[in-house]
Write a protein that holds these residues in place. Sequence first.
Motif, PDB file in Angstrom:
ATOM      1  N   SER A   1      -8.122  18.786  -4.366  1.00  0.00           N
ATOM      2  CA  SER A   1      -7.513  17.445  -3.973  1.00  0.00           C
ATOM      3  C   SER A   1      -8.078  16.463  -4.590  1.00  0.00           C
ATOM      4  O   SER A   1      -9.137  16.173  -4.992  1.00  0.00           O
ATOM      5  N   ILE A   2      -7.001  15.547  -5.466  1.00  0.00           N
ATOM      6  CA  ILE A   2      -7.448  14.601  -6.341  1.00  0.00           C
ATOM      7  C   ILE A   2      -6.822  13.126  -6.120  1.00  0.00           C
ATOM      8  O   ILE A   2      -5.516  13.056  -5.643  1.00  0.00           O
ATOM      9  N   GLU A   3      -7.525  12.262  -6.406  1.00  0.00           N
ATOM     10  CA  GLU A   3      -6.974  10.867  -5.945  1.00  0.00           C
ATOM     11  C   GLU A   3      -7.142  10.169  -7.196  1.00  0.00           C
ATOM     12  O   GLU A   3      -8.293  10.166  -7.895  1.00  0.00           O
ATOM     13  N   ILE A   4      -6.052   9.281  -7.578  1.00  0.00           N
ATOM     14  CA  ILE A   4      -6.022   8.519  -8.734  1.00  0.00           C
ATOM     15  C   ILE A   4      -5.638   7.061  -8.488  1.00  0.00           C
ATOM     16  O   ILE A   4      -4.371   6.839  -8.070  1.00  0.00           O
ATOM     17  N   PRO A   5      -6.449   6.222  -8.302  1.00  0.00           N
ATOM     18  CA  PRO A   5      -6.105   4.830  -8.043  1.00  0.00           C
ATOM     19  C   PRO A   5      -5.642   4.236  -9.559  1.00  0.00           C
ATOM     20  O   PRO A   5      -6.331   4.069 -10.557  1.00  0.00           O
ATOM     21  N   MET A   6      -4.621   3.319  -9.522  1.00  0.00           N
ATOM     22  CA  MET A   6      -4.097   2.680 -10.650  1.00  0.00           C
ATOM     23  C   MET A   6      -3.616   1.290 -10.240  1.00  0.00           C
ATOM     24  O   MET A   6      -3.440   1.064  -9.194  1.00  0.00           O
TER      25      MET A   6
ATOM     26  N   PHE B   1      -2.849   5.950 -20.220  1.00  0.00           N
ATOM     27  CA  PHE B   1      -2.330   4.901 -19.186  1.00  0.00           C
ATOM     28  C   PHE B   1      -3.520   3.608 -19.571  1.00  0.00           C
ATOM     29  O   PHE B   1      -4.580   4.056 -19.014  1.00  0.00           O
ATOM     30  N   PRO B   2      -2.951   2.612 -19.949  1.00  0.00           N
ATOM     31  CA  PRO B   2      -3.968   1.440 -20.089  1.00  0.00           C
ATOM     32  C   PRO B   2      -4.648   0.866 -18.968  1.00  0.00           C
ATOM     33  O   PRO B   2      -5.919   0.239 -18.878  1.00  0.00           O
ATOM     34  N   ASN B   3      -4.104   0.994 -17.813  1.00  0.00           N
ATOM     35  CA  ASN B   3      -4.865   0.432 -16.530  1.00  0.00           C
ATOM     36  C   ASN B   3      -5.559   1.577 -15.691  1.00  0.00           C
ATOM     37  O   ASN B   3      -5.543   1.389 -14.565  1.00  0.00           O
ATOM     38  N   TYR B   4      -6.033   2.361 -16.540  1.00  0.00           N
ATOM     39  CA  TYR B   4      -6.828   3.581 -15.812  1.00  0.00           C
ATOM     40  C   TYR B   4      -8.006   2.828 -15.113  1.00  0.00           C
ATOM     41  O   TYR B   4      -8.616   2.067 -15.549  1.00  0.00           O
ATOM     42  N   ILE B   5      -8.216   3.598 -13.684  1.00  0.00           N
ATOM     43  CA  ILE B   5      -9.340   3.106 -12.846  1.00  0.00           C
ATOM     44  C   ILE B   5     -10.268   4.332 -12.788  1.00  0.00           C
ATOM     45  O   ILE B   5     -11.634   4.096 -12.841  1.00  0.00           O
ATOM     46  N   GLY B   6      -9.884   5.191 -12.569  1.00  0.00           N
ATOM     47  CA  GLY B   6     -10.699   6.534 -12.461  1.00  0.00           C
ATOM     48  C   GLY B   6     -10.182   7.476 -11.682  1.00  0.00           C
ATOM     49  O   GLY B   6      -8.975   7.416 -11.003  1.00  0.00           O
ATOM     50  N   VAL B   7     -10.655   8.833 -11.559  1.00  0.00           N
ATOM     51  CA  VAL B   7     -10.198   9.912 -10.927  1.00  0.00           C
ATOM     52  C   VAL B   7     -11.268  10.596 -10.305  1.00  0.00           C
ATOM     53  O   VAL B   7     -12.286  10.752 -10.783  1.00  0.00           O
TER      54      VAL B   7
ATOM     55  N   SER C   1      -3.704  -0.399  -6.481  1.00  0.00           N
ATOM     56  CA  SER C   1      -4.874  -0.877  -6.448  1.00  0.00           C
ATOM     57  C   SER C   1      -5.379  -1.679  -4.945  1.00  0.00           C
ATOM     58  O   SER C   1      -6.394  -1.854  -4.613  1.00  0.00           O
ATOM     59  N   LEU C   2      -4.124  -1.670  -4.149  1.00  0.00           N
ATOM     60  CA  LEU C   2      -4.207  -1.995  -3.011  1.00  0.00           C
ATOM     61  C   LEU C   2      -4.618  -0.794  -1.936  1.00  0.00           C
ATOM     62  O   LEU C   2      -4.173  -1.071  -0.768  1.00  0.00           O
ATOM     63  N   ASP C   3      -4.642   0.395  -2.598  1.00  0.00           N
ATOM     64  CA  ASP C   3      -5.033   1.452  -1.756  1.00  0.00           C
ATOM     65  C   ASP C   3      -3.573   2.113  -0.987  1.00  0.00           C
ATOM     66  O   ASP C   3      -3.729   2.622  -0.029  1.00  0.00           O
ATOM     67  N   GLN C   4      -2.570   1.574  -1.517  1.00  0.00           N
ATOM     68  CA  GLN C   4      -1.386   2.275  -1.140  1.00  0.00           C
ATOM     69  C   GLN C   4      -0.976   3.427  -1.608  1.00  0.00           C
ATOM     70  O   GLN C   4      -1.011   3.328  -3.160  1.00  0.00           O
ATOM     71  N   ILE C   5      -0.618   4.448  -1.202  1.00  0.00           N
ATOM     72  CA  ILE C   5      -0.078   5.583  -1.693  1.00  0.00           C
ATOM     73  C   ILE C   5       1.158   5.308  -2.389  1.00  0.00           C
ATOM     74  O   ILE C   5       2.390   5.167  -1.870  1.00  0.00           O
ATOM     75  N   GLU C   6       1.480   5.733  -3.872  1.00  0.00           N
ATOM     76  CA  GLU C   6       2.522   5.461  -4.443  1.00  0.00           C
ATOM     77  C   GLU C   6       3.264   6.682  -4.843  1.00  0.00           C
ATOM     78  O   GLU C   6       4.511   6.882  -4.938  1.00  0.00           O
ATOM     79  N   SER C   7       2.534   7.891  -5.057  1.00  0.00           N
ATOM     80  CA  SER C   7       3.377   8.975  -5.253  1.00  0.00           C
ATOM     81  C   SER C   7       2.588  10.150  -4.721  1.00  0.00           C
ATOM     82  O   SER C   7       1.268  10.185  -4.796  1.00  0.00           O
ATOM     83  N   LEU C   8       3.090  11.420  -4.706  1.00  0.00           N
ATOM     84  CA  LEU C   8       2.301  12.673  -4.099  1.00  0.00           C
ATOM     85  C   LEU C   8       2.890  13.803  -5.244  1.00  0.00           C
ATOM     86  O   LEU C   8       3.993  13.830  -5.423  1.00  0.00           O
ATOM     87  N   ILE C   9       1.714  14.720  -5.356  1.00  0.00           N
ATOM     88  CA  ILE C   9       2.241  15.915  -6.393  1.00  0.00           C
ATOM     89  C   ILE C   9       1.381  16.910  -5.514  1.00  0.00           C
ATOM     90  O   ILE C   9       0.183  16.853  -5.250  1.00  0.00           O
ATOM     91  N   VAL C  10       2.108  18.073  -5.460  1.00  0.00           N
ATOM     92  CA  VAL C  10       1.457  19.272  -4.780  1.00  0.00           C
ATOM     93  C   VAL C  10       1.982  20.420  -5.672  1.00  0.00           C
ATOM     94  O   VAL C  10       3.051  20.612  -5.919  1.00  0.00           O
ATOM     95  N   SER C  11       0.952  21.084  -6.368  1.00  0.00           N
ATOM     96  CA  SER C  11       1.321  22.222  -7.237  1.00  0.00           C
ATOM     97  C   SER C  11       0.515  23.576  -6.721  1.00  0.00           C
ATOM     98  O   SER C  11      -0.299  23.306  -6.287  1.00  0.00           O
TER      99      SER C  11
END
Length: 398
Positions: A336-341, A315-321, A376-386
């Motif tokens: 628990s992982i957080e990915i801001p994009m 993903f080109p707009n990668y910010i960090g994990v 980027s606005l710190d709004q949750i866009e999606s959730l994955i639970v494995s």
Amino acid sequence: MLKKLLVIVSASLILLSGCLPFDNLKKDPVVEEENNDNEKAIPLQNINTTEDKYYKSLKNYEPGAARGEINYGVDNRIDIDEMELGLMRLSKKTFDVDEYYFQEGQYISKDTIRNWLKRTSQDVGKGKDAFLQEGLNPGLDEKAYENADVKKKIDMLKKDPKILSYILEQNYLKDSGKDSVKLGGISIALAFNSTYYFTVKDEKGRLHPGEEDLTASEVKKYAAKTGQEVINRLRQHPELKDVPIVIGLYLEEKHGSVVPGNYFGKAVVKPGETKVDWEDVNEKYYFFPSKEAEEDHREDYNTFIQFESKIKEYFPNYIGVIGEAIYREDQLSKLSIEIPMQFQGKAEVISFTQYVNYLVKQYFPDEVVEVNIKSSLDQIESLIVSDPSKEDSIVHIY
């Protein structure tokens, strides 16, 4: 923590962003609020999560006797959360989730907590509770401290730091028949400083901050002694003489830490008894990526770095994990992982979420992993639970 439910994601799925991604809580039949004995009514619902099963709560919520006081004793919000949830976790072996109901502590008041957190050498206020009100923290020569200059005061506080920072109470209730409950036992957590922070005021009113790191052996020795004293005091209360007591010892993290502290000791005191037999609790939180995680869990650290690099490639707009992992008995229990994009549309969110879900299964097939993907606005866009015990992940697009 969310109950597992597979959600099929499609472009046509629309949910209100303010709602829970899935709401399938089963409610028990409504019961009468009181019976002739004026006991509390039994609760309405039970909540399951990916890792834990939560206790039922009373229909009529009753705030704890020390509600809000924890914010003055424990400085870090994540420490507060872990202290509360961790005490529930320690309580489950004694107070079965299917048989007991949760209530905030009703016996130890704010005044008593404030008195107990004072030094043994300090005067205490008058507490209404039926407990001994003397302070539990190490004493000082109060007269010498009062007459000392700033430097001497700082030296005295460093030599005899306060170690105990808070006492948390939880009550566990049992069904007593006739749609009512009664006290079945209590749980107590004692929180201890890993670093003692203090402030000294000079004659001109200027503040001089200071701190003193505490050694693990120093805290452990003091904690065992203090925990025994707290049990002795609790047994003074007529309603607490013959109920089981779970007690946990919690070590706070330093100020500004991005991960919480951990429980390091626990005990169960049988009804009518006061003797405490301590057991070690081996659990610790780590921040990923960090030097500490790399040193203590190199294999997991390297896996996380590989996972991160794959996201960066895709993903080109990668910010960090970033990640938070809890280890129990030196084994990874949950990550628990957080990915801001930065996303340009919902289609990108769906595509990226699908790819991350694939990577989670590839790199963390044997661990419980929860991923929050944010804009980027710190709004949750999606959730994955494995979860390795389940064939499919929970995947939800908000």
